[in-house]
Structures are given as structure tokens and as C-alpha cells.
Design an enzyme around this catalytic site. Structure first.
Site, PDB file in Angstrom:
ATOM      1  N   ARG A  24      -7.940   0.909   1.553  1.00  0.00           N
ATOM      2  CA  ARG A  24      -8.932   0.080   1.856  1.00  0.00           C
ATOM      3  C   ARG A  24      -8.272  -1.086   3.039  1.00  0.00           C
ATOM      4  O   ARG A  24      -7.144  -1.837   1.739  1.00  0.00           O
ATOM      5  CB  ARG A  24      -9.846   0.040   0.595  1.00  0.00           C
ATOM      6  CG  ARG A  24     -10.544   1.024   0.509  1.00  0.00           C
ATOM      7  CD  ARG A  24     -11.701   0.443  -0.062  1.00  0.00           C
ATOM      8  NE  ARG A  24     -11.682   0.607  -1.296  1.00  0.00           N
ATOM      9  CZ  ARG A  24     -12.072   0.457  -3.174  1.00  0.00           C
ATOM     10  NH1 ARG A  24     -12.786   2.462  -2.807  1.00  0.00           N
ATOM     11  NH2 ARG A  24     -11.879   0.625  -3.956  1.00  0.00           N
ATOM     12  N   SER A  41      -1.687  -4.072   8.006  1.00  0.00           N
ATOM     13  CA  SER A  41      -2.846  -4.485   8.907  1.00  0.00           C
ATOM     14  C   SER A  41      -1.653  -4.803   9.913  1.00  0.00           C
ATOM     15  O   SER A  41      -2.307  -5.028  11.461  1.00  0.00           O
ATOM     16  CB  SER A  41      -2.778  -6.531   9.341  1.00  0.00           C
ATOM     17  OG  SER A  41      -3.431  -6.587   7.958  1.00  0.00           O
ATOM     18  N   GLY A  86      -0.881   1.302   4.461  1.00  0.00           N
ATOM     19  CA  GLY A  86      -0.974  -0.134   3.419  1.00  0.00           C
ATOM     20  C   GLY A  86      -2.591  -0.053   4.297  1.00  0.00           C
ATOM     21  O   GLY A  86      -3.404   0.254   4.778  1.00  0.00           O
ATOM     22  N   HIS A  87      -3.440  -1.041   3.890  1.00  0.00           N
ATOM     23  CA  HIS A  87      -4.577  -2.408   3.988  1.00  0.00           C
ATOM     24  C   HIS A  87      -5.207  -2.919   5.341  1.00  0.00           C
ATOM     25  O   HIS A  87      -3.846  -3.436   6.212  1.00  0.00           O
ATOM     26  CB  HIS A  87      -5.194  -3.309   3.143  1.00  0.00           C
ATOM     27  CG  HIS A  87      -4.184  -4.386   3.075  1.00  0.00           C
ATOM     28  ND1 HIS A  87      -2.988  -4.117   2.482  1.00  0.00           N
ATOM     29  CD2 HIS A  87      -4.303  -5.599   3.435  1.00  0.00           C
ATOM     30  CE1 HIS A  87      -2.751  -5.388   2.112  1.00  0.00           C
ATOM     31  NE2 HIS A  87      -2.881  -6.106   3.156  1.00  0.00           N
ATOM     32  N   ASN A  88      -5.811  -2.543   5.704  1.00  0.00           N
ATOM     33  CA  ASN A  88      -5.953  -2.560   7.098  1.00  0.00           C
ATOM     34  C   ASN A  88      -5.303  -2.004   8.900  1.00  0.00           C
ATOM     35  O   ASN A  88      -5.277  -2.471   9.504  1.00  0.00           O
ATOM     36  CB  ASN A  88      -5.980  -4.184   7.531  1.00  0.00           C
ATOM     37  CG  ASN A  88      -6.480  -5.275   6.073  1.00  0.00           C
ATOM     38  OD1 ASN A  88      -7.059  -4.759   6.083  1.00  0.00           O
ATOM     39  ND2 ASN A  88      -6.259  -6.516   6.569  1.00  0.00           N
TER      40      ASN A  88
END
Lengths: 354, 354, 354
Positions: free
Chosen positions: A238, A279, A259-261
Site C-alpha cells: 500500500r 515511490s 514497494g509503497h507509492n
């Protein structure tokens, strides 16, 4: 066992049929091992010998093949063999067996909205306020957590785990064991850490204090478009504030880590064991071969193609074909590798010259 | 707690016993931390000090050790210590606790044939027409899909997912969470894609149209020999037309990825996070260390050994010892690395010479 | 939906508040997409434009920002923005919904001791003699095998598998699908194998006999400290004789592989798809970026930092910053890479000189 007439198959493939269209087959096979009731797949002249060894009466053949001379009773001719495989296997795939209706040993929250025609297997858990579109097939041991939404024709295979705050479009396929919506890996120290120093200085971690990691929670979710597939045991985190996103038509293989973002565009292929750190943004139609890695907080442009195990550390412009650790243009990589292999002898010869 | 006499242990190992064979131990331990009722493992003289610190009365010792002088009451001597570890740990492993019989909260299809002496845990799902041999142990949350067959002495640990059309031999061990029989990662575009162009030209993706991916379904299955073990959260895809195959005696570690149509031979070791891309063939007795990668559609010969994270892009002849990205002979890799480390200074010195 | 006043948030962060502290927000957002009832996160002047586009009335701002001029009604100022994210997201994270009490469709062995205030979801299996501390939250499909012990405030998300002989401290978080306590990957041949020869000779596997692998069982367990988090679908093997250990405060990302007997120290970060081969020791505060690999039986010192996909083959001294395959000092790697890129032209020019 389902049978298919050759006419049916040719029609499904939009292909040319010659010979007896009423011949029935129960499946497809490689030419040399094909049984009499199987369709031989011989889209290349190299398979001619195989046809003689096998027992198929019908085949998909390369353009211009003389099916009678090959001892067949019928043949299908296709323009782009690999593309024909798609039509053929879609037609013949029996799909996973999941009984219609909701299994008595599934736990579905009363507030969940399940679309028409759903098949939900045993030991499935559907959380509060989940919405799942029409035609869903959900195999055993799947969980979908509170508030998540999945579109029409969703297929979740065994043990898939969909976390909270996940929104997925239509025609989604999730292979067994994949996780969509785990928490991001995001930790911070009270004061600057050695990692922050080392990244800023490219190598010097300075005098960072010894400190423990504090967790940054993932308030964001995961947002996935239409026609997406996620491979077995892959994991998608998330986002922290906004959602991690995956565009329409993108396919992930097994054991992929997002990974996140991270933002992945449309129509990408991320092959086995690819990892995208937090990211980063991946453009449209990007193809990353197996074991590729993408650094955090960078951008990979549209139509980038990266060969096996390429490690992308910096922004990659659109259309670039990459290879290597660290990633360079594929042509440069091949040149560098050639030079490297000659290097030991080259250095020796130069030293003798001196 | 099960106890073992030294005589029992020595017999199981085919080893020499000296001293009191009636001494009972409840387990094994490193010499320095061994309790009085544990067998110290001191197969090398470097452990002599440890024996003095620990409290064991008996030990497995290196050849020629003077057990009395070491303060022991008995000792076992083995010819090949590492091999002895196999016998010892097999004897002492209590194994996973799975209650005999079929748990009332398992869902077993009435058409499934489960062999004698099976232990099937809670929340297990066994599909239509599945056959499982005698002596199976199946832990909680396992699923075995329709039509699959597993041999005698099958051990499936927690959350293992066996898909449809999977055939496995005897003595199979599957660690928790592994997936056997996920769909292959096989997609095709209606017209030639940039990837096809880039592969043909080694770098130039040409003028490919923007197009979406169409799925090639996996009609094949997975076929696995006898005495195979698969690690935690590994994933093995089904073949497209024929089966993905794994030979007798081959062992896979955790998080290994095996693509569709791959053929792995007998007695191979594929260590943690290895990935084999689609349609490649791996010979017999091949050992791939952790994080190795094998390109698609290539051949890795018998007895090939590849060091950690080796990326094999092209066919590897039998017996080759490989290292590097891209893989080269291990000796060459070591030479190249040495040269590379000297390269910056070497280039500088040459430029000063000019 | 939970609301938070700005005063509440500023207090939680130990931060300075200016303006109307009674404003209520329901969450946080990026400045440009923030709704009126969301707190904009604008810790850097580059977000000033975004604030104008979004509708937030309150924001966390960079030091010295003029919140009135930015059109806000209130602002929070923090000294270290990234650290503030930790406090903010901890405050706002609703956490996974797991109903209090033990779900009627969980199977908990009567001998298991579950602490006060536990929430245990459906289809959970807790084995014989398991102990779980107060305040545990255990999501659906989790299994904890016989004899294992988990501390206070344990959070096990969907489908986590904890094997036998596992001991874990307080505040443990396990992301979905991870496996703690799988069997080690440890096999041995009756006589010396080609791998043993190749390792000893750095490349020559000699005349090893063709032989099959015999299993070394894992009698040890896994021992994990306090404040540890394990990522989705990661796998941690049990030790052979002693335990595999992970120290206090260490965090593992998704798809990480920890081999048998490995010892990881305190406050480490092991990012996505990192693999540590058997029996290696990792010091304290070690940070391994995504896809790093550590060879078996080596030592990585305290405070080592390794960049993405670094492959560590030999002991690494404390404090070293590493990059590359094989790992070298980051500065050396950058120098070598620069030299390599120039190498093809350099070799050509030298040959022309001759």
C-alpha cells in the site's frame, strides 16, 4: 471431457481451415507426442518430423505447408502462430473448478456486496463493506479485507490476500498466494541515519548516532486498473498517503515485489522476481525481464525494455533498451562485456610492452 | 520428550561408539551450549574448548579425538561429519504434528482417493479426482486442486497450494506457502512487439505499435519425480502445452521461481531466490547458488555449478563452473574482477605515460 | 470515520501549531489532491503550488512558511518532516479489522495459552502448547505450530505461517503470507560432491561421483527479538542445531529469504528480495537495499550499508558502505563503473596507437 471441432477452433482463431472441419479434438499437443484426438501444434517447418512420429489427424501448420503430404486429414493455417496460441489456449482452458455459489464454510461479512454469478470457495473470508463485481470466481483460502472493491470477472486463486483500501478494476486475475495491500516498508530514525548520509555523499555514512527505526504506517491503498494479472506469491504494498497504482493491462509474474507509492503504467510486463523499490514510477508498455530491480524514487520512461537482472539505479528515458548492473544501453553493455573479457590479457600485454 | 541411547544413535549412523552406550540424550547441541542430556556435536578439533565449557557427557567427535581426556563418558566417531548430520537429524527430528485422520474441518471431495494412514489437518481442501498415496501428511490450509496426483509419503506443510494437472512422485516435501501449478506468464501482442524486435536485433525495438497483451493460457501441468523438496513460498508454473517438469531427487530452496515449460533434471539443487525463465532446460546434478537466474529458452548442461547470483544468458555446457553477470567460467570471472579493480588506476597511469 | 483535531495531531507529533487548533481532519493527503477535511502534507516549499490547487484548510508545513499567505486556517510545523510522518501515520492508521475474541471457526489447541485481549480471526490454527502474549491480533488463515511462543502485542496478518520451535518477542508484526520456521535447505552427499570440490579449488569440481542428496533436518528453531517486522511472503528457515536468530528492532521487507542458522543483529533493515544464505552473521544496524545477497558462512559487520542488488561474497568490516557484484566499497564501485564505460573506446584508441 470437452471436445472441439476444427471448424470451431478455426473460427475462434479467425484462421483458415482446410480439410475435414468436423474432426473433433480434446486438446492440443506437441506434434511428436500428439494422440489421435489431439490437435498438433506445428507452426514451423521444423515440426514436420514430429508430425510423422505423432498420431494427430489435424494440426495447426506453418503457412504453405502441404497438409495432405504430411498425412493429415485437416489443417488450420494462422498468420501469427504465437498470437494464435492465445486464442487456442483460451478456448481450451477448462479454468479452475470453483463451485457456483458461496461455500457454506466461507465467512462473508453481511455488509459485503457480491455480484451476480459469484463462485466463492471454502475457507474464504470477505470483510466489511467489500464490493465484488459480477462473475467473480474466488478459490479457497482467499481473504479480501474491509472496504476493498474488485470489478467484474475477478478471478482470485488459492490463498490470495487482498488487504484493506484496495480498488481493482475488471477482469483481474490473481495467482495463488499473492498479496495485494501489505504495509509499505518505511522506517525512519529520530535523527539523520547513516543511510541518509551515505546516499547524500555517495558512500560516506558520517557520524550517525546509533538509533532504532520507527514505523511509518501505510494510510494509502492500492489502486489497480482493468485487465491486470498478478503472479504467484507476488507482493504489492500500500502507499503511505496516496495509493500504489498499477495501470490497465499490466501483468506481473511470480514473486514480484512492488514497494509503497510505486506507480506502474499501462500494458507493462514485469517478469519473475522483479522488484520495484518505493515511490518509483514506471511508464507505459515497460517490459522488465526476470530479476530486474528498480531503485526507489526514480522514473522509468514509456516503452523501456530491460534484459534479465538489469538493475536500474537512475531515471531511464522513454524507449531505452537496457541491460546490466548498473543498467546501461544494451549495445553499450555488450561492448563493455566484450572489452571486459579481453581485459586481463590486454592489461598483461600492455605491461609486457612497457 | 523422546530420548535416544548412544547405541541407538551410533547404529543409525553406522558409526563407531566408544564408552557407555546406554547414556540417553534428548537432542543435539553445539558443544559450548550443550546441556547434560544433549549430544555435543564436535566433529572438528576447534570444538575442544567448547566441550569444556558445555555440560555434555557424550559427543560426536573428530577422528582420533581422546574422549576421556575431553571429560566425556562416551563418544561417537564418524567418517564424514556432514553426512552424519543427515542421519542424526533424521533420527531426532520430531517432524510436524499433524493429527492422524482427516480433520472434521477439512473439505475433501468425495471422489478424491486418499491413501492409508493419511493425516490431514484443518482447513485443507482436496479437489475432485485427486489421488494421494499412502502415508500422506498434510498440514493446515493446504489445497490440492482437481485431478492432481501425489505419491506415497507426501508431506505438504502449511498453506501449500497444488494446482490442477499436477503429478508428483513419492516422498515429496513442500515447505509452507509454496505454489505448484500456477499459470505460466505468457502474453502476446496481436502484432510484433518491441520486445520481439529488441531481442532479434540485440537492442533496437524498432517501430512497434502500441498494443495490449493477450494471455496464453496454460493447458499443461507440472510433473515432478520422486524425492523432491520445494522451499517456502516458491512458485512453479504449469506448462503451456506440455508439462513443466522436475526430475527425481531435485531440491528447491525458498522463493524459487520456475517458469512455464521449464525442465529441471535429476538431483539438482536450486538455492534461495533462484529464477528459471520459461522453456529453459536444466540438466542433471546442476547446482545453482542463491539468486541465480537462467534466461528463457536456453540449456544448462549436466553438472553445471553456478556461484551466487550468477545470471546465465546463454547455453552452458556440461560440467562448467560459472560465476558472474553475465555468467562466465569461474576462473575467468575471478581474473576479470581482479583486472577491473585495477582498471581505474591502470587507465590513469597509461594516460600519464602519454 | 475517526476525526482528529489539529491540536491532537500537533500534540502527538510534539510539533508547533499555529492558527485554529479546533479544525478537524479525517486523514492526510498530498497538497494538490487534498479535500477540505484532509490535512495537507507540505513539508517542502516545492509543495506551495500544490496547496493552491488542493482544498485543504490546514497543513503540515516547512519551517518558516507563511501559512496565512498560503490561504490556510492553521498549520503545523515539524523539525524533521520524515520523522513526523511516523507520528502522524501511527495516529491515523485504523489498523486491520480483526474482531475481538476467538472466532468460532478458529482451531485453537486446548493446551495453548492465549493472552488477554486477543483477537483471533476465522480459519486460524494454533497448535499444542503455543503461548501468545496479551493484546495479540491474529488475522484469518494464520497458523502457529506446536510449542512456539509469541510476545505481547503480536500482529500476525493474513496467512502468516509460524512453524514449530519459534520464539518471538513483543510487538512483532508479520505481513501477509510470510513463513517463519520453514526447514533449512541443507543437503549432503555420501561422498564429497562437485560443489565441495569447486568451492575448495575456486572453480574445479574434480571427479565427484554421481550421487543423490540426503537431507539434513532442522532440529533448531527461530528466535526473534522485540519490535521486529517481517514482510509479505518472506521466509525464515529454522536452524540445524541452534536457532536462526533475528535481533531486536530489525525489519525485513517483502520476499526476503533468511537461510538456516543465520544470525541477524539489532536494528537492521533488510529490504525487498534480500537473501541471506545459511550460517552467515549480520551485525547490528546493517542496511541491505533491495535484492542484496549475502553468501553463506560469512560475516557482515555492524553498520554496513549495501546499495541495491549488492552481492556480498566475503566478510565485510564494520561501517563499510558497499555496492556491486561482487561487493566493493561504494566509491570503488563508482570509479570502476566509470572506467568500464570508457573501456571499449580506451582499448580501441590504445590499439590504434600501437
Amino acid at each position: 471431457m470437452t471436445t472441439f471441432t476444427l471448424t470451431q477452433i478455426a473460427t475462434a482463431l479467425g484462421a483458415t481451415l482446410e480439410g475435414d472441419g468436423d474432426i473433433e479434438v480434446v486438446g492440443a499437443a506437441e506434434p511428436s507426442s500428439a494422440h489421435r484426438d489431439q490437435l498438433a501444434l506445428a507452426m514451423d517447418p521444423k515440426y514436420a518430423d514430429g508430425l510423422a512420429k505423432g498420431r494427430a489427424e489435424a494440426a495447426i501448420l506453418w503457412q504453405g505447408a502441404d497438409w495432405r503430404a504430411l498425412g493429415l486429414k485437416a489443417a488450420i493455417f494462422v498468420a501469427r502462430p504465437r498470437y494464435a496460441m492465445s486464442g487456442l489456449t483460451t478456448l481450451m482452458d477448462p479454468g479452475p473448478e470453483i463451485e457456483a455459489g458461496i461455500h457454506p464454510m466461507a465467512v462473508v461479512h453481511p455488509s459485503a456486496k457480491i455480484g451476480d454469478g459469484a463462485a466463492i470457495g471454502p475457507f474464504v473470508v470477505i470483510g466489511r463493506d467489500v464490493t465484488i463485481g459480477d462473475g467473480a470466481r474466488i478459490a479457497s483460502h482467499v481473504s479480501v479485507a474491509e472496504g476493498s472493491t474488485l470489478g467484474r470477472n475477478t478471478l482470485l486463486l488459492q490463498g490470495v490476500k487482498v488487504g484493506a483500501r484496495v480498488v481493482i478494476g475488471d477482469n483481474f486475475i490473481a495467482q495463488p498466494g499473492c498479496v495485494i495491500g501489505s504495509d509499505g516498508f518505511s522506517f525512519v530514525t529520530p535523527e539523520k541515519s547513516g543511510v541518509e548520509n551515505a546516499r547524500a555523499s555517495l558512500g560516506d555514512q558520517g557520524e550517525a548516532a546509533q538509533q532504532s527505526w520507527t514505523r511509518i504506517h501505510s494510510l494509502g491503498g492500492v489502486s489497480i486498473g482493468n485487465d491486470v494479472e498478478i503472479g504467484a506469491n507476488s507482493a504489492i504494498d500500500r502507499g503511505t498517503i496516496r495509493d500504489t497504482t498499477i495501470g490497465n493491462g499490466t501483468k506481473l509474474d511470480n514473486l514480484v515485489h512492488i514497494g509503497h507509492n510505486v506507480q506502474v503504467g499501462d500494458d507493462c510486463l514485469l517478469c519473475g522476481q522483479v522488484g520495484i523499490a518505493g515511490s518509483s514510477r514506471i511508464g507505459n508498455r515497460v517490459v522488465l525481464a526476470g530479476q530486474c530491480g528498480v531503485n526507489d524514487n526514480i522514473f522509468v520512461g514509456d516503452d523501456v525494455i530491460a534484459g534479465g537482472a538489469t538493475k536500474i539505479f537512475t531515471n531511464a528515458p522513454a524507449g531505452r533498451v537496457l541491460l546490466g548492473y548498473p543498467a546501461v544501453k544494451m549495445e553499450s553493455h555488450i561492448e563493455i562485456q566484450k572489452a571486459m573479457r579481453r581485459l586481463p590479457r590486454f592489461m598483461k600485454s600492455l605491461q609486457q610492452d612497457k
